[in-house]
Design an enzyme around this catalytic site. Structure first.
Site, PDB file in Angstrom:
ATOM      1  N   ASP A  40       2.299  -6.381  -5.406  1.00 11.18           N
ATOM      2  CA  ASP A  40       3.100  -6.096  -4.316  1.00 11.18           C
ATOM      3  C   ASP A  40       4.366  -5.671  -4.772  1.00 11.18           C
ATOM      4  O   ASP A  40       5.101  -6.296  -5.678  1.00 11.18           O
ATOM      5  CB  ASP A  40       3.014  -7.371  -3.185  1.00 11.18           C
ATOM      6  CG  ASP A  40       3.642  -6.503  -1.814  1.00 11.18           C
ATOM      7  OD1 ASP A  40       4.744  -6.463  -1.833  1.00 11.18           O
ATOM      8  OD2 ASP A  40       2.982  -6.645  -1.117  1.00 11.18           O
ATOM      9  N   ILE A  41       5.185  -4.727  -4.286  1.00 16.12           N
ATOM     10  CA  ILE A  41       6.727  -4.493  -4.586  1.00 16.12           C
ATOM     11  C   ILE A  41       7.449  -5.200  -3.860  1.00 16.12           C
ATOM     12  O   ILE A  41       8.702  -5.371  -4.172  1.00 16.12           O
ATOM     13  CB  ILE A  41       6.996  -3.021  -4.509  1.00 16.12           C
ATOM     14  CG1 ILE A  41       6.725  -2.726  -2.717  1.00 16.12           C
ATOM     15  CG2 ILE A  41       5.986  -2.056  -5.254  1.00 16.12           C
ATOM     16  CD1 ILE A  41       7.268  -1.114  -2.573  1.00 16.12           C
ATOM     17  N   VAL A 107       0.369  -0.682   6.871  1.00 19.26           N
ATOM     18  CA  VAL A 107      -0.443   0.439   5.954  1.00 19.26           C
ATOM     19  C   VAL A 107      -1.676   0.599   6.764  1.00 19.26           C
ATOM     20  O   VAL A 107      -2.620  -0.540   6.378  1.00 19.26           O
ATOM     21  CB  VAL A 107      -0.185   0.051   4.355  1.00 19.26           C
ATOM     22  CG1 VAL A 107      -0.938   1.093   3.769  1.00 19.26           C
ATOM     23  CG2 VAL A 107       1.144  -0.290   3.944  1.00 19.26           C
ATOM     24  N   HIS A 111      -6.268  -3.837   3.374  1.00 22.18           N
ATOM     25  CA  HIS A 111      -5.795  -4.521   2.178  1.00 22.18           C
ATOM     26  C   HIS A 111      -5.682  -6.091   2.373  1.00 22.18           C
ATOM     27  O   HIS A 111      -5.398  -6.339   3.535  1.00 22.18           O
ATOM     28  CB  HIS A 111      -4.458  -3.838   1.712  1.00 22.18           C
ATOM     29  CG  HIS A 111      -3.554  -3.870   2.709  1.00 22.18           C
ATOM     30  ND1 HIS A 111      -3.310  -3.119   3.966  1.00 22.18           N
ATOM     31  CD2 HIS A 111      -2.297  -4.814   2.940  1.00 22.18           C
ATOM     32  CE1 HIS A 111      -2.216  -3.493   4.509  1.00 22.18           C
ATOM     33  NE2 HIS A 111      -1.572  -4.555   4.014  1.00 22.18           N
ATOM     34  N   HIS A 113      -3.812  -9.438   1.118  1.00 24.75           N
ATOM     35  CA  HIS A 113      -2.871  -9.998   0.130  1.00 24.75           C
ATOM     36  C   HIS A 113      -3.472 -11.131  -0.452  1.00 24.75           C
ATOM     37  O   HIS A 113      -3.761 -11.949   0.269  1.00 24.75           O
ATOM     38  CB  HIS A 113      -1.609 -10.551   1.227  1.00 24.75           C
ATOM     39  CG  HIS A 113      -0.824  -9.308   1.707  1.00 24.75           C
ATOM     40  ND1 HIS A 113       0.417  -8.717   1.275  1.00 24.75           N
ATOM     41  CD2 HIS A 113      -1.234  -8.384   2.772  1.00 24.75           C
ATOM     42  CE1 HIS A 113       0.740  -7.743   2.226  1.00 24.75           C
ATOM     43  NE2 HIS A 113      -0.309  -7.507   3.126  1.00 24.75           N
TER      44      HIS A 113
END
Length: 127
Positions: A40-41, A107, A111, A113
């Site tokens: 993750d950014i 988003v 996804h 996390h």
């Protein structure tokens, strides 16, 4: 970013679709025929990896409704493979999947996390 309406059609130009097409760089830690995983950014834990399916699914609801059983199994196994590869199983880790506006999804591509590397604390803070 605006919250996602999980009932809307899949947007093929979302950031994760673009990462899958290598239009946006990512630091991948895992990939197979079903999924990719990358850092993750904006990490919130020492280990914060996103695992996304290769298929075009808006949310877990969309995925569980439309994906063939083989794809569901492949994605779930990919999440487990990433946790093992990152050495998180013994100490533990947290999986988070946000769905829709109330769930905090921003988003419009399914996804998960995967968070680890420290004690996570309570799941939610009291409101």
């Amino acid at each position: 970013m605006q919250p996602v309406d999980p009932t809307q059609p899949y947007d093929p130009d979302n950031i994760f679709a673009r990462i899958l097409r290598d239009e946006i760089p990512s630091t991948r830690v895992y990939e197979d025929e079903w999924a990719i995983a990358f850092h993750d950014i904006a990490p919130v834990a020492p280990v914060h990896v996103l695992v996304i399916p290769r298929g075009a699914y808006v949310s877990w609801d969309d995925f569980s409704d439309r994906a063939p059983a083989e794809e569901v199994a492949g994605f779930v196994r990919a999440v487990g493979n990433v946790a093992r590869q990152l050495g998180l199983v013994e100490q533990g880790y947290r999986l988070i999947n946000n769905i829709g506006p109330d769930g905090g999804q921003i988003v419009p591509h399914l996804h998960v996390h995967l968070l680890g590397g420290r004690v996570m604390g309570p799941m939610l803070t009291p409101q």
